[in-house]
Design a protein around this motif. Structure first.
Motif, PDB file in Angstrom:
ATOM      1  N   SER A  96       0.391  -1.318   0.106  1.00  0.00           N
ATOM      2  CA  SER A  96       0.083   0.206  -0.446  1.00  0.00           C
ATOM      3  C   SER A  96       0.600   1.449   0.541  1.00  0.00           C
ATOM      4  O   SER A  96       1.890   1.518   0.757  1.00  0.00           O
ATOM      5  CB  SER A  96      -1.408   0.408   1.612  1.00  0.00           C
ATOM      6  N   ALA A  97       0.616   2.423  -1.279  1.00  0.00           N
ATOM      7  CA  ALA A  97       1.126   3.377  -0.641  1.00  0.00           C
ATOM      8  C   ALA A  97       1.144   3.963  -0.110  1.00  0.00           C
ATOM      9  O   ALA A  97      -0.262   4.154   0.575  1.00  0.00           O
ATOM     10  CB  ALA A  97       1.293   3.862  -2.558  1.00  0.00           C
ATOM     11  N   LEU A 113       0.766  17.505  -1.499  1.00  0.00           N
ATOM     12  CA  LEU A 113      -0.450  16.081  -1.793  1.00  0.00           C
ATOM     13  C   LEU A 113       0.414  15.247  -1.251  1.00  0.00           C
ATOM     14  O   LEU A 113       1.523  14.618  -1.144  1.00  0.00           O
ATOM     15  CB  LEU A 113      -0.372  16.209  -3.267  1.00  0.00           C
ATOM     16  N   GLN A 114      -0.823  14.384  -0.474  1.00  0.00           N
ATOM     17  CA  GLN A 114      -0.702  13.163   0.224  1.00  0.00           C
ATOM     18  C   GLN A 114      -1.906  11.438  -0.573  1.00  0.00           C
ATOM     19  O   GLN A 114      -2.838  11.956  -1.295  1.00  0.00           O
ATOM     20  CB  GLN A 114      -1.121  12.909   1.467  1.00  0.00           C
ATOM     21  N   THR A 115      -0.985  10.544  -1.106  1.00  0.00           N
ATOM     22  CA  THR A 115      -1.914   9.062  -2.082  1.00  0.00           C
ATOM     23  C   THR A 115      -1.147   8.427  -1.038  1.00  0.00           C
ATOM     24  O   THR A 115      -0.376   8.457  -0.191  1.00  0.00           O
ATOM     25  CB  THR A 115      -1.424   9.658  -3.185  1.00  0.00           C
ATOM     26  N   SER A 116      -2.706   7.982  -1.000  1.00  0.00           N
ATOM     27  CA  SER A 116      -2.554   6.507   0.103  1.00  0.00           C
ATOM     28  C   SER A 116      -3.691   5.579  -1.252  1.00  0.00           C
ATOM     29  O   SER A 116      -4.837   5.746  -1.617  1.00  0.00           O
ATOM     30  CB  SER A 116      -2.357   6.328   1.242  1.00  0.00           C
ATOM     31  N   GLY A 117      -2.895   4.345  -0.989  1.00  0.00           N
ATOM     32  CA  GLY A 117      -4.170   2.767  -1.570  1.00  0.00           C
ATOM     33  C   GLY A 117      -3.115   1.804  -1.780  1.00  0.00           C
ATOM     34  O   GLY A 117      -2.096   2.029  -1.600  1.00  0.00           O
ATOM     35  N   PRO A 118      -3.828   0.643  -1.813  1.00  0.00           N
ATOM     36  CA  PRO A 118      -3.207  -0.825  -2.127  1.00  0.00           C
ATOM     37  C   PRO A 118      -3.198  -0.998  -3.515  1.00  0.00           C
ATOM     38  O   PRO A 118      -3.380  -0.332  -4.485  1.00  0.00           O
ATOM     39  CB  PRO A 118      -4.569  -1.889  -1.397  1.00  0.00           C
ATOM     40  N   ALA A 119      -2.208  -1.872  -3.837  1.00  0.00           N
ATOM     41  CA  ALA A 119      -1.980  -2.675  -4.430  1.00  0.00           C
ATOM     42  C   ALA A 119      -3.379  -3.392  -5.155  1.00  0.00           C
ATOM     43  O   ALA A 119      -3.518  -4.184  -4.070  1.00  0.00           O
ATOM     44  CB  ALA A 119      -0.739  -3.366  -4.738  1.00  0.00           C
ATOM     45  N   GLN A 120      -3.696  -3.865  -6.187  1.00  0.00           N
ATOM     46  CA  GLN A 120      -4.745  -4.045  -7.331  1.00  0.00           C
ATOM     47  C   GLN A 120      -4.384  -5.543  -8.137  1.00  0.00           C
ATOM     48  O   GLN A 120      -3.026  -5.495  -7.783  1.00  0.00           O
ATOM     49  CB  GLN A 120      -5.508  -3.183  -7.850  1.00  0.00           C
ATOM     50  N   PRO A 121      -4.880  -6.394  -8.400  1.00  0.00           N
ATOM     51  CA  PRO A 121      -4.747  -7.919  -8.607  1.00  0.00           C
ATOM     52  C   PRO A 121      -3.948  -7.696 -10.337  1.00  0.00           C
ATOM     53  O   PRO A 121      -3.136  -8.024 -10.956  1.00  0.00           O
ATOM     54  CB  PRO A 121      -5.919  -8.254  -8.826  1.00  0.00           C
ATOM     55  N   LEU A 125      -2.653   1.066  -8.815  1.00  0.00           N
ATOM     56  CA  LEU A 125      -2.405   1.012  -7.683  1.00  0.00           C
ATOM     57  C   LEU A 125      -3.813   1.785  -7.382  1.00  0.00           C
ATOM     58  O   LEU A 125      -3.748   2.522  -8.411  1.00  0.00           O
ATOM     59  CB  LEU A 125      -1.336   1.264  -6.764  1.00  0.00           C
ATOM     60  N   HIS A 126      -4.365   1.206  -6.567  1.00  0.00           N
ATOM     61  CA  HIS A 126      -5.952   2.757  -6.476  1.00  0.00           C
ATOM     62  C   HIS A 126      -5.252   3.666  -5.279  1.00  0.00           C
ATOM     63  O   HIS A 126      -5.449   2.917  -4.423  1.00  0.00           O
ATOM     64  CB  HIS A 126      -6.992   1.705  -5.880  1.00  0.00           C
ATOM     65  N   LEU A 127      -5.301   4.948  -5.517  1.00  0.00           N
ATOM     66  CA  LEU A 127      -5.616   6.047  -4.244  1.00  0.00           C
ATOM     67  C   LEU A 127      -6.702   6.739  -3.961  1.00  0.00           C
ATOM     68  O   LEU A 127      -7.543   6.686  -4.889  1.00  0.00           O
ATOM     69  CB  LEU A 127      -4.261   6.533  -5.579  1.00  0.00           C
TER      70      LEU A 127
END
Length: 225
Positions: A96-97, A113-121, A125-127
């Motif tokens: 996860s970013a 800016l800040q981004t976060s979110g997990p890797a997908q199949p 990555l969805h952020l």
């Protein structure tokens, strides 16, 4: 008479609902919210990765050293002052970013800016994106809900490049009215790029370099090397 009839109808409807088995009443889902395109950015990252095992998993530091962003209402450079401090979940192996970095718009505004979110199949990555700026013309960014998709697009011996496409909810703020009565930007279309479109990738000293269709960004990197 009309009030009594309305009351009777309401009580009848409530009684009918109360007789249903719990959990069987399923209301129609609401329509999904619309999205407005915010920008496409190409972030150049250093290949030197720094990892450490922590209580939440494997923490990886990925320096963000440059790039650019282009959208209908903002464009400019990514400054060499940020990184991704992402973490890999020890229970699933999913990365996860967790990024923090800075934009400098072509008209001189600084945007954190800040981004976060997990890797997908599929490897993307969805952020989630959160913006912070004191510039009046971009103050609306502080109050939007942004989402994005990240994909790796190229690499060299020393760097790799990520493409990030961002949107925000269409009903979000697109201007800001301050307590003194002033509204910024004066026109919501401020900074529109017309037919120029999003940033594109071009060949440069580091291989495939992100840049708008104008050549200033590629030229800057050529000067560095």
């Amino acid at each position: 008479m009309r009030l009594s009839l309305l009351t009777s109808l309401c009580l009848t409807a409530i009684g009918a609902l109360s007789q249903q088995t719990p959990g069987t009443y399923t209301p129609a889902p609401p329509p999904p919210p619309g999205l407005t395109f915010l920008y496409t950015c190409y972030a150049i990252c250093d290949n030197r990765l720094y990892t450490t095992q922590g209580p939440r998993g494997l923490r990886t530091t990925i320096p963000i050293i440059g790039g650019n962003f282009t959208g209908p209402r903002l464009r400019g450079q990514i400054l060499d002052v940020g990184a991704d401090w992402g973490v890999t979940d020890p229970q699933t192996g999913i990365f996860s970013a967790d990024t923090r970095y800075n934009f400098l718009t072509d008209d001189g505004a600084n945007i954190f800016l800040q981004t976060s979110g997990p890797a997908q199949p599929d490897g993307s990555l969805h952020l989630r994106g959160v913006f912070e700026t004191g510039d009046k013309n971009y103050y609306w960014l502080n109050n939007i809900v942004a989402v994005g998709v990240l994909n790796a697009i190229s690499s060299t011996n020393t760097t790799f490049t990520l493409r990030i496409d961002m949107w925000h909810l269409a009903s979000d703020w697109n201007s800001t009215t301050f307590y003194n009565g002033s509204t910024y930007p004066a026109q919501a279309s401020r900074g529109a790029l017309g037919a120029q479109g999003p940033a594109t990738a071009v060949e440069g000293a580091f291989g495939v370099l992100p840049t708008p269709e104008v050549a200033w960004f590629a030229d800057a990197f050529e000067d560095i090397v």
